[in-house]
Write an enzyme that holds these catalytic residues in place. Sequence first.
Site, PDB file in Angstrom:
ATOM      1  N   GLU A  71       0.829  -1.199   0.000  1.00 60.95           N
ATOM      2  CA  GLU A  71       0.000   0.000   0.000  1.00 60.95           C
ATOM      3  C   GLU A  71       0.870   1.257   0.000  1.00 60.95           C
ATOM      4  OE1 GLU A  71      -3.107   2.170   3.137  1.00 60.95           O
ATOM      5  OE2 GLU A  71      -2.001   0.353   3.699  1.00 60.95           O
ATOM      6  N   ASP A 130      11.454  -5.424  15.137  1.00 66.86           N
ATOM      7  CA  ASP A 130      12.304  -4.398  14.509  1.00 66.86           C
ATOM      8  C   ASP A 130      11.577  -3.052  14.447  1.00 66.86           C
ATOM      9  OD1 ASP A 130      14.664  -3.490  13.433  1.00 66.86           O
ATOM     10  OD2 ASP A 130      14.234  -4.145  11.388  1.00 66.86           O
TER      11      ASP A 130
END
Length: 346
Positions: A85, A129
């Site tokens: 997206e 992360d």
Amino acid sequence: MILLTGYQIAEKIYSGVNTVIYRGIWQKHNLPVIVKTLKSEYPTLEEITRLRHEYKIRKNLRNIEDIVNCYRIETNQNGVALTLEDFGGLALSKFLTATKINLKQFLEIAVQLVHSLGKIHQNQIIHKDIKPHNIIINPETYRVKITDFSISSRLVRENATPSYPSLLEGTLAYISPEQTGRMNRAVDYRSDFYSLGVTFYEMLTGELPFNAIDPLELVHCHIARIAPSPRSLKPEIPEAISAIVMKLLAKTAEDRYQSADGLRFDLETCLAQLQGSGNISDFSVGNADRAGQLLIPQKLYGRETEVAALLAAFDRISGVEPPQPPLSKLTGVGFFLAKPSKNIQG
């Protein structure tokens, strides 16, 4: 520039160690997309597997609006590519370089991030992360979404193994103590809270909690050193917000926030006070926090006598005088004796 069938690639927006990210158009739907592909012309099986793993993780999160959605995985020459997206955003790291945010904007961004992270954890996924590079923000609407699930885990808890800093999963500046593999502790969803704390710290102060040139020194900092509080670096930061960040940066997971809901409650309290009176009063952070998942604590409580008995038995068998005074405090599940290569698990 890549040639991906069915896509018109407009520009390269990021080039990392293993991946390259482009912005383009999905021609079939005339839809703006982000294309993430492998940098090497002949990628290794491990690199391809990691990108496929990210696609599978993202598939389970398609119902969450607060992460960057993944449309498809495509074959790209000798490797694969993900089409993602594009909501007109850029990495938070770039945004913070070009824009100085105020306290209200920080809190609005922080509340969104915590809400997104809570949704990820509810789906039994550890991101592993969290950092400004993996947070995408629309500079006009200030809408933020989390991206990059290449090392994420579906496990509720996993064990990190000791390794060279260059081989650790995650980004060393934002990695949690237990994620280094040197804490004898499992990694769970609360590891993401530590990385989020480092991100908040950087957003507020413009600095990282720890700055070290040597990777091993940085690992040591995460494990053993206490970062200066944000308020000590910038006195204009309210004490409550500084306390929230320091709670996130706690060395042991039990001392951090235990749920995204508890963290969001404190951030929303700060935001409501700021909007109402223009000031944020001191309050005890974490009072509304409750465990988000059922986890067995990784500490040992009330085992000083048993630990002393084990140490005495070991020393008696090895012919060494028992240490004085006896061990009185234990901080993890396991501990290491002073003698080389001897290890007793608690």
